[in-house]
Scaffold this active site. Structure first.
Site, PDB file in Angstrom:
ATOM      1  N   TRP A 130       0.878  -1.190   0.000  1.00 50.47           N
ATOM      2  CA  TRP A 130       0.000   0.000   0.000  1.00 50.47           C
ATOM      3  C   TRP A 130       0.907   1.230   0.000  1.00 50.47           C
ATOM      4  O   TRP A 130       1.809   1.322   0.854  1.00 50.47           O
ATOM      5  CB  TRP A 130      -0.857  -0.058   1.270  1.00 50.47           C
ATOM      6  CG  TRP A 130      -1.834   1.065   1.436  1.00 50.47           C
ATOM      7  CD1 TRP A 130      -2.705   1.540   0.504  1.00 50.47           C
ATOM      8  CD2 TRP A 130      -2.049   1.822   2.630  1.00 50.47           C
ATOM      9  NE1 TRP A 130      -3.454   2.553   1.052  1.00 50.47           N
ATOM     10  CE2 TRP A 130      -3.068   2.751   2.356  1.00 50.47           C
ATOM     11  CE3 TRP A 130      -1.487   1.813   3.911  1.00 50.47           C
ATOM     12  CZ2 TRP A 130      -3.540   3.651   3.291  1.00 50.47           C
ATOM     13  CZ3 TRP A 130      -1.960   2.708   4.857  1.00 50.47           C
ATOM     14  CH2 TRP A 130      -2.968   3.610   4.545  1.00 50.47           C
ATOM     15  N   ASP A 211      -0.873  -6.235   8.769  1.00 49.82           N
ATOM     16  CA  ASP A 211      -1.870  -5.211   8.450  1.00 49.82           C
ATOM     17  C   ASP A 211      -3.120  -5.958   7.996  1.00 49.82           C
ATOM     18  O   ASP A 211      -3.135  -6.601   6.940  1.00 49.82           O
ATOM     19  CB  ASP A 211      -1.330  -4.287   7.337  1.00 49.82           C
ATOM     20  CG  ASP A 211      -2.260  -3.111   7.094  1.00 49.82           C
ATOM     21  OD1 ASP A 211      -3.385  -3.109   7.629  1.00 49.82           O
ATOM     22  OD2 ASP A 211      -1.870  -2.196   6.337  1.00 49.82           O
ATOM     23  N   LYS A 246     -13.506  -1.080   5.909  1.00 48.46           N
ATOM     24  CA  LYS A 246     -14.071  -1.834   4.784  1.00 48.46           C
ATOM     25  C   LYS A 246     -15.119  -2.838   5.251  1.00 48.46           C
ATOM     26  O   LYS A 246     -16.203  -2.898   4.696  1.00 48.46           O
ATOM     27  CB  LYS A 246     -12.974  -2.585   4.019  1.00 48.46           C
ATOM     28  CG  LYS A 246     -11.625  -1.908   3.979  1.00 48.46           C
ATOM     29  CD  LYS A 246     -11.531  -0.786   2.966  1.00 48.46           C
ATOM     30  CE  LYS A 246     -10.259   0.005   3.219  1.00 48.46           C
ATOM     31  NZ  LYS A 246      -9.827   0.847   2.158  1.00 48.46           N
TER      32      LYS A 246
HETATM   33  C1  LMR Z   1      -6.937   2.295  -0.610  1.00 50.63           C
HETATM   34  O1  LMR Z   1      -5.891   1.631  -0.620  1.00 50.63           O
HETATM   35  O2  LMR Z   1      -7.449   2.735  -1.647  1.00 50.63           O
HETATM   36  C2  LMR Z   1      -7.637   2.564   0.694  1.00 50.63           C
HETATM   37  O3  LMR Z   1      -7.011   1.860   1.709  1.00 50.63           O
HETATM   38  C3  LMR Z   1      -7.815   4.013   0.971  1.00 50.63           C
HETATM   39  C4  LMR Z   1      -6.539   4.710   1.350  1.00 50.63           C
HETATM   40  O4  LMR Z   1      -6.538   5.364   2.393  1.00 50.63           O
HETATM   41  O5  LMR Z   1      -5.556   4.653   0.604  1.00 50.63           O
END
Ligand code: LMR
Length: 398
Positions: A130, A211, A246
């Protein structure tokens, strides 16, 4: 003072959400930010949330502070959801939990805890991960490294390469693992791979940092917790961060938690006091509203059953959309085989197209995805799936 600041480019994910909202085209499609959408393209408030919220409102008689660690009922409920009732770490009193402002708040508190425990701690992130993991963990002072995870060519987890890298991580360092629904690639570890990873962490003294933002959206609430429960059974120290954005659809309410497993009760007490002290130092106390709703749902059999039904509906819809999109792309005879999309889990998959093709999708077709080519499959529905498949086929052709 402020003159020294340099402008920062828009966020890789939330920046696309802003572009999408500004687009006036009637046929625009949002496959960007990780938010669930129903068949009508809405992100509805879950019925269990609506009911629990009503009950919370009518029972609430004060807005006084709750406390640094947040809502105790929420913390108990989350622990049971993550670990399952009767898990040895819970039974032994070795889990310290604080409610946090979303999963991101949890990641931040966890990162500060690790840095405080040892300022030289290095955390290894999956490649890719992420995008916000990097700045968020770095702000706490942690040193970050990467381990190989997703094989973009083979469209699968490259577990051999991952295991090789984890086997070289030094004792006391940490590996950040996505509990399920890997963000951004959608390729998860199998149970056998979790076991092999637990062996490696045990052998090398590596601390799993999980996570866990999508419990219930891959294979189901219990199956998705397999890795978390296994690690907490096998390893003396585990850090887990959960999010209710989510699976409860509580995005804007900012509801999350950090749960830390310690080797014994004495260290657990020390961890708990440090978690609270860190939370106090960053934001003082988490917001209560969303956590009170979750606590209500998890403590009421009827509301919990309704939540599980609604969550299962979201999960099945996501998996159905994956198959639908893969089939539609196959019908168009695209040069790329997209069947992998059907096998991945959660909201995200990489299309594996170039940044230029992503920009063309946005500018010519009003189809918005993250520039890494990550799509959120929840943005697809029966009305737009042919349009999306045609647009992808078109950018692949030219
Ligand atoms: C995403 O990855 O799109 C979500 O977890 C929202 C974010 O805060 O990035």
């Amino acid at each position: 003072m402020l003159d020294t600041l340099k402008p920062i480019p828009p966020d890789a994910i939330l920046g696309i959400m802003v572009l999408y909202r500004a687009d006036q085209a009637p046929n625009k499609v949002d496959l960007s930010v990780g938010v669930y959408q129903d068949e009508a393209g809405r992100t509805p408030v879950l019925e269990c949330v609506k009911r629990a919220e009503g009950e919370v409102y009518s029972a609430e008689d004060s807005k006084t502070y709750v406390g640094i660690a947040g809502n105790p009922g929420f913390n108990r409920g989350i622990e049971e959801l993550l670990f399952g009732s009767g898990h040895p770490a819970l039974a032994d009193g070795r889990v310290a939990t604080v409610q946090t402002p979303g999963g991101s708040g949890g990641l931040s508190v966890a990162a500060h805890l690790m840095h405080r425990a040892n300022p030289d701690t290095r955390v290894w992130l999956s490649k890719p991960s992420w995008p916000n993991h990097l700045p968020l963990l770095r702000l706490a002072g942690l040193r970050l490294e990467h381990y190989p995870y997703y094989d973009q060519r083979a469209k699968r987890v490259d577990f051999e390469a991952m295991a090789d890298a984890v086997g070289r991580i030094g004792s006391g360092d940490s590996v950040l693992i996505h509990g399920c629904c890997h963000n951004p690639c959608g390729a998860d570890l199998s149970q056998a791979q979790w076991q092999a990873l637990a062996d490696l962490c045990e052998r090398h003294g590596v601390v799993p940092f999980i996570d866990f933002a999508y419990q219930g959206l891959a294979e189901g609430l219990e199956d998705d917790a397999y890795g978390v429960r296994l690690m907490a059974e096998r390893l003396p120290e585990v850090v887990i961060v959960a999010s209710c954005s989510k699976n409860f659809g509580l995005y804007r309410e900012r509801v999350g938690a950090v749960c830390v497993v310690s080797p014994d009760r004495e260290r657990n007490l020390r961890v708990a006091s440090n978690l609270s002290n860190i939370a106090r130092g960053i934001y003082s106390m988490p917001p209560d509203h969303g956590a009170a709703i979750v606590a209500r749902i998890l403590s009421d059999a009827g509301l919990k059953a309704l939540w599980m039904e609604e969550l299962e509906e979201m999960r099945l819809r996501l998996n159905g959309l994956r198959t639908l999109l893969a089939d539609k792309l196959a019908e168009r005879g695209t040069s790329t085989d997209f069947s992998f999309v059907a096998n991945e889990r959660g909201m995200f998959s990489f299309l594996g197209i170039s940044r230029e093709q992503v920009i063309r999708l946005r500018e010519e077709f009003h189809v918005y995805l993250v520039e890494s080519s990550r799509i959120n499959v929840a943005g697809i529905n029966q009305r737009n799936v042919d349009y999306v498949a045609d647009a992808i086929a078109a950018v692949l052709q030219a």
